[in-house]
Design a protein around this motif. Structure first.
Motif, PDB file in Angstrom:
ATOM      1  N   UNK A 164       0.803  -1.226   0.000  1.00  0.00           N
ATOM      2  CA  UNK A 164       0.000   0.000   0.000  1.00  0.00           C
ATOM      3  C   UNK A 164       0.840   1.281   0.000  1.00  0.00           C
ATOM      4  N   UNK A 165       1.881   1.417   0.817  1.00  0.00           N
ATOM      5  CA  UNK A 165       2.677   2.655   0.764  1.00  0.00           C
ATOM      6  C   UNK A 165       3.288   2.911  -0.620  1.00  0.00           C
ATOM      7  N   UNK A 166       3.800   1.858  -1.252  1.00  0.00           N
ATOM      8  CA  UNK A 166       4.369   1.993  -2.599  1.00  0.00           C
ATOM      9  C   UNK A 166       3.298   2.425  -3.597  1.00  0.00           C
ATOM     10  N   UNK A 167       2.132   1.780  -3.555  1.00  0.00           N
ATOM     11  CA  UNK A 167       1.056   2.119  -4.495  1.00  0.00           C
ATOM     12  C   UNK A 167       0.544   3.538  -4.264  1.00  0.00           C
ATOM     13  N   UNK A 168       0.449   3.960  -3.010  1.00  0.00           N
ATOM     14  CA  UNK A 168       0.029   5.344  -2.723  1.00  0.00           C
ATOM     15  C   UNK A 168       1.061   6.338  -3.239  1.00  0.00           C
ATOM     16  N   UNK A 169       2.333   6.059  -3.009  1.00  0.00           N
ATOM     17  CA  UNK A 169       3.399   6.938  -3.490  1.00  0.00           C
ATOM     18  C   UNK A 169       3.389   7.026  -5.014  1.00  0.00           C
ATOM     19  N   UNK A 170       3.223   5.894  -5.684  1.00  0.00           N
ATOM     20  CA  UNK A 170       3.156   5.900  -7.147  1.00  0.00           C
ATOM     21  C   UNK A 170       1.924   6.661  -7.626  1.00  0.00           C
ATOM     22  N   UNK A 171       0.806   6.521  -6.916  1.00  0.00           N
ATOM     23  CA  UNK A 171      -0.412   7.256  -7.269  1.00  0.00           C
ATOM     24  C   UNK A 171      -0.213   8.765  -7.175  1.00  0.00           C
ATOM     25  N   UNK A 172       0.479   9.204  -6.117  1.00  0.00           N
ATOM     26  CA  UNK A 172       0.770  10.633  -5.945  1.00  0.00           C
ATOM     27  C   UNK A 172       1.673  11.122  -7.074  1.00  0.00           C
ATOM     28  N   UNK A 173       2.693  10.358  -7.401  1.00  0.00           N
ATOM     29  CA  UNK A 173       3.614  10.748  -8.481  1.00  0.00           C
ATOM     30  C   UNK A 173       2.879  10.844  -9.814  1.00  0.00           C
ATOM     31  N   UNK A 174       2.046   9.865 -10.103  1.00  0.00           N
ATOM     32  CA  UNK A 174       1.275   9.887 -11.350  1.00  0.00           C
ATOM     33  C   UNK A 174       0.336  11.085 -11.368  1.00  0.00           C
ATOM     34  N   UNK A 175      -0.323  11.363 -10.260  1.00  0.00           N
ATOM     35  CA  UNK A 175      -1.238  12.510 -10.193  1.00  0.00           C
ATOM     36  C   UNK A 175      -0.498  13.829 -10.416  1.00  0.00           C
ATOM     37  N   UNK A 176       0.675  13.958  -9.808  1.00  0.00           N
ATOM     38  CA  UNK A 176       1.465  15.199  -9.969  1.00  0.00           C
ATOM     39  C   UNK A 176       1.930  15.337 -11.425  1.00  0.00           C
ATOM     40  N   UNK A 177       2.425  14.251 -12.020  1.00  0.00           N
ATOM     41  CA  UNK A 177       2.871  14.286 -13.407  1.00  0.00           C
ATOM     42  C   UNK A 177       1.716  14.656 -14.328  1.00  0.00           C
ATOM     43  N   UNK A 178       0.561  14.053 -14.114  1.00  0.00           N
ATOM     44  CA  UNK A 178      -0.617  14.376 -14.944  1.00  0.00           C
ATOM     45  C   UNK A 178      -1.039  15.813 -14.755  1.00  0.00           C
ATOM     46  N   UNK A 179      -0.985  16.311 -13.539  1.00  0.00           N
ATOM     47  CA  UNK A 179      -1.381  17.711 -13.268  1.00  0.00           C
ATOM     48  C   UNK A 179      -0.443  18.676 -13.992  1.00  0.00           C
ATOM     49  N   UNK A 180       0.851  18.383 -13.989  1.00  0.00           N
ATOM     50  CA  UNK A 180       1.802  19.263 -14.692  1.00  0.00           C
ATOM     51  C   UNK A 180       1.632  19.175 -16.205  1.00  0.00           C
ATOM     52  N   UNK A 181       1.284  17.990 -16.707  1.00  0.00           N
ATOM     53  CA  UNK A 181       1.099  17.830 -18.149  1.00  0.00           C
ATOM     54  C   UNK A 181      -0.186  18.483 -18.644  1.00  0.00           C
ATOM     55  N   UNK A 182      -1.179  18.668 -17.786  1.00  0.00           N
ATOM     56  CA  UNK A 182      -2.436  19.300 -18.176  1.00  0.00           C
ATOM     57  C   UNK A 182      -2.334  20.812 -18.197  1.00  0.00           C
ATOM     58  N   UNK A 183      -1.329  21.379 -17.585  1.00  0.00           N
ATOM     59  CA  UNK A 183      -1.183  22.840 -17.535  1.00  0.00           C
ATOM     60  C   UNK A 183      -0.603  23.405 -18.805  1.00  0.00           C
TER      61      UNK A 183
END
Length: 183
Positions: A164-183
């Motif tokens: 779970x900690x690894x999957x949560x960390x990967x989820x946060x990284x993916x969300x941040x990357x997607x947020x930067x790519x949408x800007x």
């Protein structure tokens, strides 16, 4: 002859399996694994190992000049790999316990080194002393891979604590990357 050995092996495996008690933290004839906070969150294949006696008492190289007993350095095991006592060269629980004790006594005299001489090395030494599977070539790399392949999670909670900690960390990284790519 091979059929007799296989039957003996299955009998030993079943007897040891029946003695495993996850609530009490007893894992006879097992290698146990638990995640290391932060390190395992980033690399979930890397963790802390220990080896258990024939009665299930956990021994782990927990730090410089210290081998703990029934108190793993990073918490209760989340995975275990049950081994077959009939694959010990001298056969029997006495040979198993003697090897675990010998490795533990040796590691009480050693400095801990995260990369070269660590908890995996302690377990590998015990397996080498008992000549498990007629081998004295156990090391931290093959031990790590075999625990990954053969290890069983201790229920749903063990799986979640591991991943779970690894999957949560990967989820946060993916969300941040997607947020930067949408800007």
């Amino acid at each position: 002859m091979a059929d007799v050995v296989e039957k003996e092996s299955m009998k030993n495996y079943q007897i040891a399996s029946e003695k495993i008690n996850t609530e009490a933290g007893r894992f006879p004839y097992c290698v146990v694994w638990t995640p290391i906070p932060v390190l395992s969150w980033l690399f979930p294949l890397i963790g802390h190992t220990g080896i258990c006696t024939s009665t299930g008492v956990i021994r782990d190289f927990a730090g410089p000049y210290f081998v703990s007993e029934d108190n793993m350095a990073f918490g209760k095991p989340t995975k275990y790999w049950m081994l077959d006592v009939s694959k010990v060269y001298a056969r029997g629980s006495n040979a198993w316990d003697t090897a675990v004790h010998g490795a533990s006594e040796e590691y009480k005299q050693r400095m801990h080194n995260l990369c070269c001489d660590n908890c995996h090395s302690h377990v590998a030494m015990a397996l080498n002393l008992m000549q498990y599977e007629n081998s004295t070539s156990w090391n931290m790399v093959n031990l790590c891979l075999l625990v990954l392949i053969h290890g069983k999670h201790i229920g749903c909670a063990g799986f979640l604590k591991t991943w779970l900690p690894f999957l949560m960390l990967m989820g946060i990284i993916v969300a941040v990357v997607l947020a930067f790519n949408l800007q």
